[in-house]
Write a protein that holds these residues in place. Structure first.
Motif, mmCIF file in Angstrom:
data_model
loop_
_atom_site.group_PDB
_atom_site.id
_atom_site.type_symbol
_atom_site.label_atom_id
_atom_site.label_comp_id
_atom_site.label_asym_id
_atom_site.label_seq_id
_atom_site.Cartn_x
_atom_site.Cartn_y
_atom_site.Cartn_z
ATOM 1 N N GLU A 1 -1.798 11.217 11.106
ATOM 2 C CA GLU A 1 -2.369 11.559 12.411
ATOM 3 C C GLU A 1 -3.753 10.956 12.622
ATOM 4 O O GLU A 1 -4.183 10.770 13.759
ATOM 5 C CB GLU A 1 -2.448 13.077 12.578
ATOM 6 N N ASN A 2 -4.461 10.670 11.530
ATOM 7 C CA ASN A 2 -5.808 10.109 11.621
ATOM 8 C C ASN A 2 -5.807 8.589 11.551
ATOM 9 O O ASN A 2 -6.853 7.978 11.356
ATOM 10 C CB ASN A 2 -6.685 10.689 10.507
ATOM 11 N N GLU A 3 -4.632 7.987 11.685
ATOM 12 C CA GLU A 3 -4.446 6.533 11.709
ATOM 13 C C GLU A 3 -4.725 5.876 10.372
ATOM 14 O O GLU A 3 -4.983 4.672 10.289
ATOM 15 C CB GLU A 3 -5.281 5.900 12.839
ATOM 16 N N ASN A 4 -4.680 6.673 9.303
ATOM 17 C CA ASN A 4 -4.813 6.132 7.947
ATOM 18 C C ASN A 4 -3.463 5.617 7.465
ATOM 19 O O ASN A 4 -2.428 6.256 7.702
ATOM 20 C CB ASN A 4 -5.324 7.206 6.982
ATOM 21 N N ILE A 5 -3.462 4.488 6.770
ATOM 22 C CA ILE A 5 -2.217 3.913 6.266
ATOM 23 C C ILE A 5 -1.730 4.699 5.055
ATOM 24 O O ILE A 5 -2.451 4.851 4.070
ATOM 25 C CB ILE A 5 -2.408 2.426 5.888
ATOM 26 N N ILE A 6 -0.509 5.210 5.151
ATOM 27 C CA ILE A 6 0.124 5.893 4.033
ATOM 28 C C ILE A 6 0.990 4.918 3.248
ATOM 29 O O ILE A 6 1.053 4.965 2.021
ATOM 30 C CB ILE A 6 0.994 7.066 4.543
ATOM 31 N N PHE A 7 1.659 4.040 3.991
ATOM 32 C CA PHE A 7 2.550 3.077 3.334
ATOM 33 C C PHE A 7 2.555 1.787 4.145
ATOM 34 O O PHE A 7 2.653 1.811 5.370
ATOM 35 C CB PHE A 7 3.972 3.649 3.258
ATOM 36 N N HIS A 8 2.420 0.677 3.446
ATOM 37 C CA HIS A 8 2.545 -0.633 4.083
ATOM 38 C C HIS A 8 3.160 -1.579 3.065
ATOM 39 O O HIS A 8 2.714 -1.667 1.923
ATOM 40 C CB HIS A 8 1.186 -1.177 4.533
ATOM 41 N N SER A 9 4.207 -2.280 3.485
ATOM 42 C CA SER A 9 4.862 -3.195 2.551
ATOM 43 C C SER A 9 5.653 -4.248 3.313
ATOM 44 O O SER A 9 6.214 -3.975 4.378
ATOM 45 C CB SER A 9 5.806 -2.421 1.626
ATOM 46 N N TYR A 10 5.680 -5.448 2.760
ATOM 47 C CA TYR A 10 6.681 -6.419 3.175
ATOM 48 C C TYR A 10 7.983 -6.028 2.478
ATOM 49 O O TYR A 10 7.972 -5.429 1.405
ATOM 50 C CB TYR A 10 6.250 -7.832 2.805
ATOM 51 N N VAL A 11 9.085 -6.334 3.119
ATOM 52 C CA VAL A 11 10.389 -5.884 2.631
ATOM 53 C C VAL A 11 11.291 -7.100 2.412
ATOM 54 O O VAL A 11 11.413 -7.956 3.298
ATOM 55 C CB VAL A 11 11.054 -4.923 3.635
ATOM 56 N N SER B 1 0.997 21.322 0.121
ATOM 57 C CA SER B 1 -0.344 20.765 0.262
ATOM 58 C C SER B 1 -0.697 20.643 1.737
ATOM 59 O O SER B 1 0.099 20.949 2.619
ATOM 60 C CB SER B 1 -0.438 19.391 -0.408
ATOM 61 N N ARG B 2 -1.902 20.163 2.018
ATOM 62 C CA ARG B 2 -2.349 19.982 3.390
ATOM 63 C C ARG B 2 -2.143 18.556 3.870
ATOM 64 O O ARG B 2 -2.800 18.112 4.792
ATOM 65 C CB ARG B 2 -3.829 20.375 3.508
ATOM 66 N N GLY B 3 -1.256 17.827 3.217
ATOM 67 C CA GLY B 3 -0.960 16.473 3.647
ATOM 68 C C GLY B 3 -0.373 16.455 5.049
ATOM 69 O O GLY B 3 0.157 17.456 5.537
ATOM 70 N N SER B 4 -0.468 15.295 5.709
ATOM 71 C CA SER B 4 -0.015 15.185 7.096
ATOM 72 C C SER B 4 1.469 15.487 7.210
ATOM 73 O O SER B 4 2.290 14.971 6.472
ATOM 74 C CB SER B 4 -0.308 13.778 7.627
ATOM 75 N N GLN B 5 1.815 16.368 8.155
ATOM 76 C CA GLN B 5 3.208 16.688 8.423
ATOM 77 C C GLN B 5 3.727 15.923 9.629
ATOM 78 O O GLN B 5 4.860 16.115 10.042
ATOM 79 C CB GLN B 5 3.365 18.194 8.626
ATOM 80 N N VAL B 6 2.879 15.090 10.231
ATOM 81 C CA VAL B 6 3.295 14.204 11.326
ATOM 82 C C VAL B 6 2.893 12.784 10.943
ATOM 83 O O VAL B 6 1.727 12.518 10.646
ATOM 84 C CB VAL B 6 2.631 14.582 12.661
ATOM 85 N N VAL B 7 3.861 11.875 10.926
ATOM 86 C CA VAL B 7 3.590 10.489 10.563
ATOM 87 C C VAL B 7 4.246 9.568 11.588
ATOM 88 O O VAL B 7 5.227 9.935 12.242
ATOM 89 C CB VAL B 7 4.105 10.148 9.150
ATOM 90 N N ARG C 1 0.889 -1.171 0.000
ATOM 91 C CA ARG C 1 0.000 0.000 0.000
ATOM 92 C C ARG C 1 0.918 1.209 0.000
ATOM 93 O O ARG C 1 1.612 1.472 0.978
ATOM 94 C CB ARG C 1 -0.884 -0.018 1.244
ATOM 95 N N ASP C 2 0.969 1.934 -1.093
ATOM 96 C CA ASP C 2 1.947 3.008 -1.244
ATOM 97 C C ASP C 2 1.247 4.306 -1.626
ATOM 98 O O ASP C 2 0.824 4.486 -2.763
ATOM 99 C CB ASP C 2 2.980 2.622 -2.311
ATOM 100 N N SER C 3 1.116 5.199 -0.637
ATOM 101 C CA SER C 3 0.563 6.522 -0.889
ATOM 102 C C SER C 3 1.586 7.602 -0.528
ATOM 103 O O SER C 3 1.222 8.720 -0.170
ATOM 104 C CB SER C 3 -0.719 6.739 -0.069
#
Length: 331
Positions: free
Chosen positions: A136-146, A104-110, A94-96
Motif C-alpha cells: 500500500e505504501n508503494e514499496n516493492i515486495i517482489f520484482h523479477s524477470y521471468v 504480523s502487520r505486513g500489508s494485506q493489500v498488494v 527483488r524478493d521479499s
C-alpha cells in the motif's frame, strides 16, 4: 409510479453509487457523472456550480473556490520518478515475499502487474516476462524477470524494454507462479478463502488481472481481487473497461505508459486508484449487496402495490447495490 418501480427494480441504485454533489442524481459510474457535469449535454445548473467549485479528478463539489484549491493540491498526484523506473529496470530479482499466516502487520493489500513478450510462430502469444508486486505504501515486495517455458520470438522492446540478457538467467515461470500463489494465500488453503475480512489471504489489486494471472498460471478467488478494469464506478458508460492510462490521467492527474512501460508504474497507478475508491465515505448498510438473502425480495413483483405507494426516497432506502463497493474493505 409503476415505471419508477420497474426502474428501481433493475437499476440497483444505492448509497455506494457516484452521486452529483449538486442535484444528488445517482450515476452508474464516474464517467456517467462526468458527462452529467461537463459532458456534451450537461445539466446547466450542475455544470455552472462544478466549474466554480468542482474537482475535475474526483468530481466532488467543494464548499468554496479556496477549499477547491486546497483539495486539488492533495487530489492531483504526481507520477513515478523516471529515475526510479530506470533503477527498477536494472534491479533484477527483488524478493521479499513472506508468509505470515495473518499474524504480523505486513500489508494485506498488494498490487500486481506484469509485462509480456511474444511467443509462437506468429509472435502473438503473450508470455509473462516481468512481474512486480508492491504494498500500500508503494514499496516493492517482489520484482523479477521471468523465464517463459517456451522460446521468445518477439521481445517487444519498444514497450517492454526487455532484452534477451534479462531473461537468460531469470527465475522460471513455475517458480514465480508458486512463490506468488503462496504469498497471496498467505498460509490459507484456497478452498477456505471466503471473505476479505478476518482471513489470512491478501487482497490483490491490479488492472486486467484475468490476463496477468492467466499468464502466470496463478489461481485466486475473485472475492479477493480488486480489478480497476472491472470495477463498475470506473468503467465507461457503455459498461466497457477504461484503459489504465486513461484512468490514471482522469482520476489521478498524471500520465503513464509513455514509451517503455514499467510494471512498477502500473502497480502504483492501480494501488492509488484502489485507495482513492476505498477512502470514499458512504453511509453504512446492514446488507449492502442486492444478492444478500435479506434483500432479495425488496423489489419482488408481489410487492408491486406496496412499492407504488412508497416515495422515491423510501424506495432508495431499501435499494441495494449489485456490486461490492471497495469502501467496504475499510469497514
Amino acid at each position: 409510479m409503476e415505471h419508477l418501480v420497474d426502474h428501481m427494480r433493475t437499476s440497483f441504485h444505492s448509497v455506494h453509487e457516484p452521486t452529483c454533489g449538486v442535484c444528488k442524481k445517482h450515476c452508474r459510474s464516474f464517467e456517467s457523472l462526468r458527462e452529467h457535469l461537463i459532458g456534451p449535454l450537461p445539466k446547466q445548473e450542475c455544470k455552472s456550480l462544478f466549474n466554480i467549485r468542482g474537482c475535475k479528478f474526483c468530481l466532488a463539489i467543494l464548499d468554496s473556490p479556496y477549499a477547491l484549491r486546497v483539495h486539488q493540491d492533495r487530489c492531483h498526484l504526481s507520477g513515478v520518478n523516471y529515475g526510479i523506473l530506470a533503477h527498477i529496470a536494472n534491479l533484477g530479482l527483488r524478493d521479499s515475499l513472506t508468509i505470515d499466516n495473518g499474524y504480523s502487520r505486513g500489508s494485506q493489500v498488494v498490487a500486481l502487474a506484469c509485462k509480456t513478450v511474444g511467443g509462437g510462430s506468429d509472435r502473438s502469444l503473450d508470455l509473462c516476462a516481468r512481474v512486480c508486486i508492491i504494498d500500500e505504501n508503494e514499496n516493492i515486495i517482489f520484482h523479477s524477470y521471468v523465464k517463459p517455458p517456451i522460446p521468445v520470438t518477439n521481445y517487444r522492446y519498444e514497450t517492454t524494454g526487455i532484452r534477451p540478457e534479462h531473461l537468460r538467467d531469470a527465475m522460471p515461470l513455475r517458480q514465480v507462479q508458486r512463490r506468488i500463489q503462496d504469498f497471496l494465500c498467505n498460509g490459507e488453503p484456497m478452498w477456505k478463502i471466503r471473505s476479505p475480512k478476518g482471513g489470512k489471504a491478501r487482497i490483490l489489486v491490479g488492472h486486467g488481472l484475468d490476463h496477468d494471472l492467466d499468464q502466470m498460471q496463478v489461481e485466486y478467488p475473485p472475492i479477493m481481487i480488486r480489478d480497476t478494469a472491472k470495477y463498475p464506478p470506473l468503467m465507461k458508460t457503455s459498461k466497457l473497461s477504461n484503459s489504465l492510462k486513461y484512468l490514471t490521467q482522469a482520476y489521478l492527474g498524471y500520465d503513464i505508459q509513455n514509451g517503455i512501460q514499467d510494471p512498477y508504474e502500473d502497480c502504483v497507478a492501480t494501488m492509488r486508484l484502489y485507495l482513492r475508491m476505498r477512502r470514499q465515505v458512504h453511509r453504512r448498510q446492514d446488507c449492502p449487496l442486492a444478492s444478500d438473502p435479506q434483500n432479495r425480495n425488496n423489489f419482488a413483483s408481489w410487492r408491486q402495490g406496496e412499492l407504488e405507494r412508497m416515495s422515491p426516497e423510501e424506495m432508495l432506502a431499501i435499494s441495494r447495490s449489485d456490486y461490492y463497493c471497495w469502501c467496504l474493505d475499510s469497514a
